[in-house]
Scaffold this motif. Structure first.
Motif: not given
Length: 149
Positions: A47-54
């Motif tokens: 979830t953290a990775a998804s937010e930061l990638a976006r």
């Protein structure tokens, strides 16, 4: 006593499209599972990775993530560094405030990602880009740091 970490082979993935976001999520989940993260920990990290990638894609105009497994033999973790060459974050304190959004979203990107990991750092320079680095530990607790001297 200094804790020596072996850095397994790091993987660098481009972030330039929505398809890349899905690939980043998949690779982060796989790396976390291989290190022994439980399902809940994997979900938090993805979830953290998804937010930061976006954020890297939408606000930074694209960039890359570097996924680095950490292993001391006793402690295992995963470091994710998201880097872009975009406009940077003008007011970092404001950007880290819950509810703040510069793009019409829910305003949980940076602040939400920070709550999902054990270590969180942002290096941003207006006009030069941003790097957000997060680390999660399998135990959920960072290993003890040694004091110099």
């Amino acid at each position: 006593m200094t804790q020596a970490f072996r850095h397994a082979v790091a993987t660098s993935l481009p972030i330039g499209s929505d398809a890349d976001l899905a690939w980043v999520r998949q690779q982060v989940r796989q790396a976390a599972a291989e290190l022994g993260f439980g399902l809940v920990q994997q979900t938090k990290l993805v979830t953290a990775a998804s937010e930061l990638a976006r954020n890297t894609l939408v606000h930074g105009g694209g960039g890359h993530v570097r996924i680095t497994p950490l292993d001391s033999g006793r402690d295992r973790g995963l470091r994710l560094s998201f880097t872009d060459s975009g406009p940077g974050i003008r007011d970092l304190d404001l950007a880290l405030t819950d509810g703040y959004t510069s793009g019409g979203g829910l305003g949980l990107g940076l602040s939400g990602a920070r709550r999902l990991v054990q270590e969180f750092a942002v290096d941003s320079r207006p006009g030069e880009g941003t790097t957000v680095t997060v680390v999660a530990w399998v135990s959920g607790t960072p290993p003890p740091r040694s004091e110099p001297g």
